[in-house]
Design a protein around this motif. Structure first.
Motif, PDB file in Angstrom:
ATOM      1  N   SER A  48       5.151  -6.494   8.746  1.00 39.87           N
ATOM      2  CA  SER A  48       4.795  -7.004   7.419  1.00 39.87           C
ATOM      3  C   SER A  48       5.882  -6.672   6.403  1.00 39.87           C
ATOM      4  O   SER A  48       6.162  -7.462   5.504  1.00 39.87           O
ATOM      5  CB  SER A  48       3.443  -6.459   6.967  1.00 39.87           C
ATOM      6  OG  SER A  48       3.505  -5.091   6.686  1.00 39.87           O
ATOM      7  N   ARG A  86      13.471  -5.311   2.701  1.00 39.44           N
ATOM      8  CA  ARG A  86      12.523  -4.202   2.560  1.00 39.44           C
ATOM      9  C   ARG A  86      12.772  -3.084   3.576  1.00 39.44           C
ATOM     10  O   ARG A  86      12.341  -1.964   3.381  1.00 39.44           O
ATOM     11  CB  ARG A  86      11.082  -4.694   2.726  1.00 39.44           C
ATOM     12  CG  ARG A  86      10.637  -5.723   1.737  1.00 39.44           C
ATOM     13  CD  ARG A  86      10.040  -5.207   0.446  1.00 39.44           C
ATOM     14  NE  ARG A  86       9.185  -4.063   0.522  1.00 39.44           N
ATOM     15  CZ  ARG A  86       7.870  -4.054   0.389  1.00 39.44           C
ATOM     16  NH1 ARG A  86       7.231  -5.189   0.222  1.00 39.44           N
ATOM     17  NH2 ARG A  86       7.198  -2.938   0.416  1.00 39.44           N
ATOM     18  N   LYS A 115       9.400  -9.601   4.296  1.00 43.10           N
ATOM     19  CA  LYS A 115       9.984  -9.684   2.955  1.00 43.10           C
ATOM     20  C   LYS A 115      11.406  -9.151   3.042  1.00 43.10           C
ATOM     21  O   LYS A 115      11.624  -7.956   3.195  1.00 43.10           O
ATOM     22  CB  LYS A 115       9.145  -8.866   1.969  1.00 43.10           C
ATOM     23  CG  LYS A 115       7.719  -9.368   1.864  1.00 43.10           C
ATOM     24  CD  LYS A 115       6.872  -8.439   1.025  1.00 43.10           C
ATOM     25  CE  LYS A 115       5.484  -9.006   0.894  1.00 43.10           C
ATOM     26  NZ  LYS A 115       4.483  -8.306   1.639  1.00 43.10           N
TER      27      LYS A 115
END
Length: 50
Positions: A21, A28, A25
């Motif tokens: 997860s 990150r 993005k």
């Protein structure tokens, strides 16, 4: 199945899902974290968040 194995597998899935997860993005994860994430299946690694 033993309770400790269930705990280990659950922690592994949680840790991997969290990393995926974060990886979704861009920027990150550090390069080392991304490299580890891409080695989990080919190197048959098990991760835990404990």
């Amino acid at each position: 199945m033993s309770p400790s194995l269930v705990t280990a597998v659950s922690m592994h899935h949680y840790a991997v899902a969290m990393l995926y997860s974060l990886a979704a993005k861009g920027g990150r994860l550090a390069d080392e974290q991304s490299a580890l994430l891409h080695r989990i299946v080919p190197d048959q690694l098990v991760l835990a968040s404990g």
